[in-house]
Design a protein around this motif. Structure first.
Motif, PDB file in Angstrom:
ATOM      1  N   GLU A 103      41.662  42.266  30.749  1.00 55.06           N
ATOM      2  CA  GLU A 103      41.320  41.017  30.142  1.00 55.06           C
ATOM      3  C   GLU A 103      42.405  40.526  29.772  1.00 55.06           C
ATOM      4  N   ARG A 104      43.536  41.029  29.216  1.00 52.94           N
ATOM      5  CA  ARG A 104      44.822  40.185  28.796  1.00 52.94           C
ATOM      6  C   ARG A 104      45.111  39.502  30.129  1.00 52.94           C
ATOM      7  N   LYS A 105      45.652  40.152  31.446  1.00 54.14           N
ATOM      8  CA  LYS A 105      46.065  39.683  32.478  1.00 54.14           C
ATOM      9  C   LYS A 105      45.151  38.286  33.033  1.00 54.14           C
ATOM     10  N   GLU A 106      43.757  38.590  32.990  1.00 52.14           N
ATOM     11  CA  GLU A 106      42.806  37.363  33.333  1.00 52.14           C
ATOM     12  C   GLU A 106      43.097  36.251  32.318  1.00 52.14           C
ATOM     13  N   SER A 107      43.219  36.428  31.154  1.00 52.52           N
ATOM     14  CA  SER A 107      43.178  35.497  30.127  1.00 52.52           C
ATOM     15  C   SER A 107      44.499  34.519  30.339  1.00 52.52           C
ATOM     16  N   ILE A 108      45.712  35.277  30.601  1.00 55.08           N
ATOM     17  CA  ILE A 108      46.876  34.617  30.727  1.00 55.08           C
ATOM     18  C   ILE A 108      46.944  33.726  32.049  1.00 55.08           C
ATOM     19  N   GLU A 109      46.144  34.271  32.960  1.00 52.02           N
ATOM     20  CA  GLU A 109      46.098  33.643  34.368  1.00 52.02           C
ATOM     21  C   GLU A 109      45.465  32.348  34.262  1.00 52.02           C
ATOM     22  N   THR A 110      44.174  32.430  33.390  1.00 52.11           N
ATOM     23  CA  THR A 110      43.290  31.161  33.416  1.00 52.11           C
ATOM     24  C   THR A 110      44.276  30.289  32.468  1.00 52.11           C
TER      25      THR A 110
END
Length: 734
Positions: A679-686
């Motif tokens: 979730e953290r990785k997806e949030s930073i990408e978005t």
């Protein structure tokens, strides 16, 4: 309206439900029809607005006019509140009782013969009569003296006023001492004439109606059919007969139990009794209605024939029991029919109203928990029927519909209809096919509402009536099967009288519903589930965070694609098929190719759409159908203000509201370290896709986008591993 008891009508009209003009109209009608101001005042007292003396003051000003307010006003007000003219009908005391045209309740068949007693004991006959009808201390009226008149060349003997100064106890005592000489007790009588006796007790001061002290009995006598048949009809009718006496002539005299508390009620009960008798061929002289009426005295001779007791205490125990019995058999029910007569010519089935779910003229219940959007579903149904389109995927027959709104204020209800029309993307071409009856604040129990509804809708040609919700009109305890059966019968009445479908909604019982059958989820008695022809049950589905995230991603991709197509006819060269389903790539592409202002507007659309996604609820509709095969469960999104079918199938694996204890559900939903890292990785990408320019951005911008501190964002970037960090800036590694 001399034959209308307006005081009885007022029992149906609650003065608290009347506005000022209606209250005044009641007073004017009462005065016009000859009632007193006390009648108006007594009725008005139950209203909290009552002021002593106000009725008297108003009454003085009612002086009449060319168009007076009459009894008809009160009758109509009573009808609107549930009065039925087929209840006790009060006739004028000297008027003619006219039976409605109908089949007689009984016909007596070949009759039951009457046999004279072999052992003739006149004293015993009279004593039995007195002991059966009177208390020892009650005065008895009787006649042995006559006067003669000529009619058609024949001598007719008519009774005189007679005596009423002795009690039943005194007469019985004297009869026991007379050695069989009843003339020594009552006075000698002419055997050509016989003798008479009054069957109700008197005050000893006279023999008129006003001298009757207890309205206990009435006389049923008719010479319109043979005696044997009279005897049979009276028995078949189960009349509550205290004593049945042969008159020595062409009739039998039935002394029938009435037990009325007063003279007015006596009149009403006797009217009902005589009406039933007339329907069965017993034409009764209207003078027999008088409570002081004379009947034939048993134990005496008349023209060589004995006047004797045929039977006593036969039929029903009381008038009230008999009346209930008569009303139970005197119905409008159809006769049984032979299947063989219809086998080769079966009637056509009622056409569908909702294909595969409900036929026209049938009943349907929609059950669901609070906030399931049941009212919106019913409004969607109104729109679908009016426009002849599909509802929840089922085709609806086009027609006129009445929506009975019991819950919403008028403005909110009207706005909901417009909102639903808009959300369904339909042109309102048939608004005249939707009638709305706004009754918030005017709700009455369903047994009172049904006749009012039928009266208003009788000439409207509605194809369906929707009642929303029914808890506002439930009569009795919703957990009582017999009371709810009576309640549901009102829907049958509406269906039958109007020839239309009735559709209504009800709430679920409390607690989790996942472990119950769909037909057992509605609150209250099982009658709710088993009475309608179709039951649709809405149960909420548990939606996981991952499914919500999937819906958000699809929404982001769709919005990005739509914005790109606004400015670029061909987007194939700008984004691949994989890009079209990857939110981070679509955000990156739109950021690159859209003008900054357009991109900003698009992001506002995305934020709004994400919120709408999170506000969606998911529902499974299951059905119990009487007329059609069971359908597969239907999954829907409630995307305010309308329900949308899950055509993709993302909800098919979702479960109905879980019955697992909360602590277990929380444990099972606990995220793993891998889940959190992802979730953290997806949030930073978005976030990076949304704020980057030329492949880089400031860390402070990322922190603002995802709502975290810069220190936290730096740790997210390091954990991701795909970004470089240089002071206050960052970017994707090549």
């Amino acid at each position: 309206m001399d034959n209308t008891n307006l005081i009885k009508m007022l029992e149906y009209i609650d003065p608290a439900s009347c506005d000022y003009q209606e209250w005044v109209n009641v007073g004017m009608a009462l005065k016009h029809e000859g009632y007193s101001v006390n009648d108006w005042d007594s009725w008005s007292r139950s209203d909290s607005r009552y002021h002593r003396g106000e009725c008297e003051h108003k009454w003085q000003g009612f002086n009449g006019n060319a168009q007076p307010v009459t009894a008809g006003t009160i009758v109509q007000m009573a009808k609107e509140r549930g009065y039925s003219p087929h209840e006790f009908q009060a006739y004028d005391w000297d008027g003619e009782i006219v039976a409605e045209e109908s089949s007689p309740l009984v016909n007596g068949g070949e009759g039951i013969p009457i046999t004279e007693p072999a052992q003739w004991d006149p004293v015993k006959e009279i004593v039995t009569y007195l002991e059966t009808l009177f208390e020892a201390g009650e005065n008895v009226g009787y006649v042995t003296q006559t006067w003669e008149t000529e009619k058609d060349g024949k001598t007719k003997y008519l009774p005189t006023k007679g005596c009423c100064d002795r009690t039943a106890g005194e007469l019985i005592k004297r009869l026991g001492e007379c050695n069989g000489d009843i003339g020594a007790v009552f006075g000698d009588y002419k055997e050509e004439a016989g003798a008479w006796i009054r069957f109700n007790p008197l005050d000893g001061k006279g023999v008129k109606n006003e001298n009757v002290t207890d309205y206990r009995y009435a006389l049923v006598e008719s010479d319109s059919m043979p005696i044997e048949q009279q005897n049979a009809v009276m028995r078949e009718l189960e009349l509550p007969i205290a004593v049945l006496v042969y008159s020595g002539g062409k009739s039998v005299h039935a002394i029938v139990k009435i037990d009325a508390p007063n003279y007015d009620e006596y009149r009403r009960r006797v009217d009902f009794l005589y009406k039933v008798c007339k329907e069965s061929g017993l034409d009764i002289d209207k003078q027999n209605r008088n409570p002081s009426r004379l009947s034939r005295m048993p134990g005496v001779m008349r023209n060589g024939k004995k006047q004797f007791i045929i039977d006593k205490n036969i039929g029903k125990e009381s008038f009230s029991e008999w009346k209930d019995y008569i009303e139970s058999i005197n119905d409008d029910l159809p006769d049984p029919e032979s299947l063989s007569a219809e086998w080769d010519n079966l009637p056509e089935l009622a056409p569908p109203l909702i294909d595969g779910v409900l036929r026209q003229g049938h009943k349907m219940l929609i059950a669901g928990p609070s906030k399931a959007g049941k009212s919106y579903a019913l409004i969607e149904m109104c729109v679908a029927i009016a426009e002849g389109v599909k509802w929840f995927g089922w085709q609806c027959t086009k027609g006129k519909i009445l929506y009975v709104n019991l819950e919403l204020d008028r403005a909110s209800c009207l706005h909901r209809f417009k909102d639903v029309y808009t959300a369904m993307h339909l042109e309102p071409e048939n608004l005249s096919s939707i009638d709305i009856w706004n009754l918030r604040g005017h709700s009455v129990p369903m047994d009172k509402l049904a006749p009012k509804l039928i009266r208003r809708a009788s000439k409207k040609n509605y194809i369906a009536v929707i009642i929303d919700p029914i808890y506002k009109v439930i009569t009795g305890d919703e957990n009582s099967a017999d009371q709810m059966a009576h309640f549901c019968n009102q829907f049958d009445k509406v269906c039958t009288e109007l020839g239309c479908a009735v559709i209504y909604c009800h709430h679920h019982s409390k607690g989790a519903q996942g472990g119950k059958r769909s037909m057992d989820r509605a609150s209250g008695s099982g009658v709710f589930a088993r009475d309608p022809d179709a039951l649709l049950d809405l149960s909420e589905l548990d939606i996981s965070d991952s499914l919500y995230k999937q819906q958000e991603d699809e929404t982001v991709c769709r919005i990005c694609e739509n914005w790109m197509r606004r400015f670029y006819r061909n987007t194939d060269d700008l984004c691949s098929q994989d890009d079209l389903v990857t939110p981070s790539k679509m955000l990156e592409i739109t950021h690159k190719y859209l003008h900054p202002n357009s991109y900003k507007l698009m992001m506002a659309d995305i934020d709004k759409a994400k919120l709408a996604v999170r506000n969606r609820t998911a529902w499974r509709i299951e059905g119990t159908l009487r007329e059609f095969p069971k359908f597969a469960p239907l999954n829907m999104w409630f995307d305010y203000p309308v329900h949308r079918e899950d055509t993709v199938g993302v909800l098919k694996d979702c479960e109905v509201e879980d019955i697992t204890p909360n602590w277990k559900k929380n444990f099972s939903k606990k995220k793993t370290n891998e889940d959190r890292s992802k979730e953290r990785k997806e949030s930073i990408e978005t976030a990076f896709s949304g704020v980057q320019e030329n492949g880089k951005c400031r860390i402070s911008e990322l922190a603002e986008y995802i709502g975290k501190g810069e220190k936290t964002v730096r740790s997210y970037l390091k954990e991701h591993g795909g970004f470089w960090i240089d002071g206050g800036e960052c970017g994707l590694k090549k």
